[in-house]
Design a protein around this motif. Sequence first.
Motif, PDB file in Angstrom:
ATOM      1  N   UNK A 133     -66.544  10.639 -39.023  1.00  0.00           N
ATOM      2  CA  UNK A 133     -66.788  11.494 -37.818  1.00  0.00           C
ATOM      3  C   UNK A 133     -65.333  11.816 -37.203  1.00  0.00           C
ATOM      4  N   UNK A 134     -65.337  13.085 -36.536  1.00  0.00           N
ATOM      5  CA  UNK A 134     -64.394  12.268 -35.305  1.00  0.00           C
ATOM      6  C   UNK A 134     -64.526  11.100 -33.843  1.00  0.00           C
ATOM      7  N   UNK A 141     -68.321   8.057 -29.233  1.00  0.00           N
ATOM      8  CA  UNK A 141     -69.196   8.607 -29.806  1.00  0.00           C
ATOM      9  C   UNK A 141     -68.508   8.754 -31.524  1.00  0.00           C
ATOM     10  N   UNK A 142     -68.385   8.036 -32.243  1.00  0.00           N
ATOM     11  CA  UNK A 142     -67.864   7.605 -33.147  1.00  0.00           C
ATOM     12  C   UNK A 142     -68.954   7.959 -34.331  1.00  0.00           C
ATOM     13  N   UNK A 143     -68.306   7.985 -35.723  1.00  0.00           N
ATOM     14  CA  UNK A 143     -69.014   7.902 -36.780  1.00  0.00           C
ATOM     15  C   UNK A 143     -69.703   6.158 -37.178  1.00  0.00           C
ATOM     16  N   UNK A 187     -72.061  18.404 -27.334  1.00  0.00           N
ATOM     17  CA  UNK A 187     -72.943  19.985 -27.368  1.00  0.00           C
ATOM     18  C   UNK A 187     -71.313  21.177 -26.517  1.00  0.00           C
ATOM     19  N   UNK A 188     -70.719  20.164 -25.816  1.00  0.00           N
ATOM     20  CA  UNK A 188     -68.582  21.161 -25.606  1.00  0.00           C
ATOM     21  C   UNK A 188     -68.168  21.013 -26.930  1.00  0.00           C
ATOM     22  N   UNK A 189     -67.791  19.666 -27.683  1.00  0.00           N
ATOM     23  CA  UNK A 189     -67.651  19.938 -28.998  1.00  0.00           C
ATOM     24  C   UNK A 189     -67.932  20.572 -29.802  1.00  0.00           C
TER      25      UNK A 189
END
Length: 183
Positions: A7-8, A17-19, A122-124
């Motif tokens: 996950x990016x 924030x990651x996988x 949410x932005x992403x």
Amino acid sequence: MIDFAPLPRLETERLVLRGWQESDIAPYVAMNADPEVMRFFETPLSRADTEKALTWYQSGIRTTGFGRHAVELKATGEFIGMTGLIAVDFECDFTGAVEAGWRIARPHWRQGYAKEAAAEVVRWGLEDKGLDAIIAFASTHNRPSIGVMQSIGMVRDENGDFVHPAIPADHALQPMEAWWIRR
Ligand SMILES: CC(C)(COP(=O)(O)OP(=O)(O)OC[C@H]1O[C@@H](n2cnc3c(N)ncnc32)[C@H](O)[C@@H]1OP(=O)(O)O)[C@@H](O)C(=O)NCCC(=O)NCCS
């Protein structure tokens, strides 16, 4: 064994924030077993329930390219919870819409981490993944979660309260409020 999907990696001022990775399982099991964290769910989750949820997150990530991210403190590398996007798979007026969710371990509440993490996913979703809209929903009694929705600029659908089909219709958690943010 859980087969983790890539996950990016997203970054905010204080968070990564990651996988998911193997070392997240134990703290995520502990946080999902905390009755206070899960007071707006039907019950806390067992280890098996959390592993099942993690497996479900990975299959969503593989299918859609988005999903629940693990949330880590930049300063220490500590896992503190999850936030992210998932396609609504239950029967309702917005089946198939993309939902944002969040859960933070209790020692880290009220420090703006959920807001910081949720604003970035949410932005992403809207800017980088090109989604038109994202929904979030919670029990009308879950003021902390609704606080997160408000704090990131989501708007309540005043006519959108609904009875969650996976929870008994007469359960104290009902109804759910639906909040949206659009590109
Ligand atoms: C909901 C949750 C993620 C909030 O995490 P948090 O990191 O403490 O939230 P933040 O500090 O980022 O606060 C975000 C906003 O919500 C508000 N908020 C947070 N906790 C609140 C509370 N207990 N009561 C009222 N408002 C609250 C804050 O005031 C803030 O708004 P502001 O920036 O306008 O002041 C956390 O309480 C949690 O994990 N709860 C259990 C899991 C859950 O219910 N998840 C949602 C399921 S739908």
